[in-house]
Write an enzyme that holds these catalytic residues in place. Structure first.
Site, PDB file in Angstrom:
ATOM      1  N   GLU A  56      37.194  39.278  44.187  1.00 38.54           N
ATOM      2  CA  GLU A  56      37.298  37.934  44.086  1.00 38.54           C
ATOM      3  C   GLU A  56      38.592  37.435  44.658  1.00 38.54           C
ATOM      4  O   GLU A  56      38.239  36.475  45.138  1.00 38.54           O
ATOM      5  CB  GLU A  56      38.426  38.306  41.977  1.00 38.54           C
ATOM      6  CG  GLU A  56      38.901  36.259  41.649  1.00 38.54           C
ATOM      7  CD  GLU A  56      40.049  37.162  40.600  1.00 38.54           C
ATOM      8  OE1 GLU A  56      39.841  36.876  40.116  1.00 38.54           O
ATOM      9  OE2 GLU A  56      41.053  37.631  41.381  1.00 38.54           O
ATOM     10  N   ASP A 117      31.939  37.173  38.610  1.00 42.06           N
ATOM     11  CA  ASP A 117      31.935  35.305  39.570  1.00 42.06           C
ATOM     12  C   ASP A 117      32.482  35.673  40.488  1.00 42.06           C
ATOM     13  O   ASP A 117      32.184  34.803  41.520  1.00 42.06           O
ATOM     14  CB  ASP A 117      33.276  35.124  38.665  1.00 42.06           C
ATOM     15  CG  ASP A 117      34.832  36.053  38.536  1.00 42.06           C
ATOM     16  OD1 ASP A 117      34.254  37.454  39.182  1.00 42.06           O
ATOM     17  OD2 ASP A 117      35.909  35.603  38.466  1.00 42.06           O
TER      18      ASP A 117
END
Length: 370
Positions: A56, A117
């Protein structure tokens, strides 16, 4: 008098933001690099005793480097990610989500599972770097990564459609499937739809799922899709909306005015903007069913709500949160507060926008072309 002062602050802040963007420098990004990015391109979370790096963190930093037109740092971040999280081939292997110092003091991957993500933010940064910087190698790598992500992280669910699994392992169990609403970013899916129409379907289905997830206007951190009973509160986090969900308000607030689904999504989340206006602050935690709140988060939460407050025309609340952010900046070593601030405050300063088709529109492309 209070409204007049807030309006004046709003005008002065907007004027200062415009001037700051005009010279194309981004002091907040430079400070982030100095504090958190190593010379070889690793984003270090100093708050962790293991000095961890996550996929991330790498993905967000790649995006910020692109917004800042910082090609050298982008290349270093990508090289480190490629070599250390993906075994030297980011197109063939989704990056491990967690890297750091092990119990026996070795620097290594600590959890090889992916974070979907982050995979998609890396693919997006590469696609847009390829387009904006005219770098075909970035485009080709992005497309390989995108296909790998689709193969390993998308799941078709009856009566739901295509959903994005948070990772390839650990989220499907006998009870149902765990979903993180904040992992779904409409701007990214719109951009990916230019590569393959599959992602347009993902965008459609995940927008509908987000609206379903927030009947009172508040997004939960996690949801469970039961095999028998449809959507249910998550077994681990229940109805809580907090550190994950804050990003959903950020993504939806930043949608282009003519983006498909924007009006419905922003209307659904408008109660959160109204809650912030009524409280005078962004709560750390919210019960997504009752709307009860608790806790005081870092100022990163205030930054994350700026786009939604602007979109829903909560002008007094917008000015108040800008002032809060100015008076209480995020700690220099607070990784998550810093990235929320770079996203939300950077957008509020006009450093970037997203087009309806998902294309990134950095301010430097007009004011300071390469």
């Amino acid at each position: 008098m209070r409204h007049a002062l807030l309006a004046l602050l709003l005008a002065l802040t907007s004027s200062a933001c415009t001037a700051a963007v005009r010279d194309c420098a981004w002091p907040a990004w430079e400070a982030f690099k100095t504090q958190m990015v190593s010379a070889d391109g690793r984003v270090i979370d100093a708050s962790s005793p293991r000095s961890i790096t996550t996929s991330e963190g790498q993905s967000y930093a790649l995006f910020f480097a692109l917004v800042a037109n910082d090609r050298a740092t982008f290349a270093r971040l990508l090289r480190w990610t490629h070599n250390n999280l993906a075994g030297g081939d980011l197109g063939a292997r989704l990056p491990a989500w967690l890297w750091g110092r092990s119990d026996d003091h070795r620097w290594q991957i600590l959890d090889a599972n992916n974070a979907s993500d982050a995979d998609l933010w890396i693919a997006y940064a590469l696609l847009e770097a390829g387009r904006l910087w005219d770098q075909p190698d970035y485009t080709r790598l992005a497309e390989r990564l995108l296909w790998r992500s689709a193969a390993e992280s998308l799941l078709w669910m009856p009566d739901v459609g295509l959903v994005l699994l948070p990772g390839r392992l650990g989220f499907i169990n006998p009870t149902g499937t765990r979903i993180n609403p904040s992992y779904s970013v409409p701007q990214l899916f719109a951009r990916f739809a230019q590569v393959d129409a599959l992602w347009a379907q993902v965008d459609h289905d995940t927008q509908r799922a987000l609206i379903d997830a927030a009947p009172q206007g508040f997004v939960p951190d996690w949801r469970l899709r039961s095999w028998q009973d449809g959507w249910k509160p998550d077994a681990q986090t229940g109805l809580l909306g907090s550190y994950d969900a804050i990003r959903s308000y950020l993504w939806i607030g930043m949608m282009a005015a003519d983006a498909p689904g924007r009006a419905a999504l922003q209307q659904r989340l408008a109660p959160m903007a109204a809650k912030v206006a009524a409280l005078g602050r962004v709560p750390e935690k919210i019960d997504t069913q009752t709307g009860s709140v608790s806790g005081t988060p870092s100022s990163g939460f205030a930054a994350a709500l700026l786009p939604l407050l602007a979109a829903t025309q909560q002008d007094d609340a917008l000015a108040a949160q800008r002032a809060h952010l100015h008076q209480h900046p995020a700690d220099a070593n607070a990784y998550y507060a810093q990235v929320l601030t770079l996203f939300g405050h950077g957008w509020d300063q006009g450093r970037y926008r997203f087009a309806a088709n998902g294309n990134l529109q950095p301010a430097w492309a007009q004011a300071c072309p390469p």
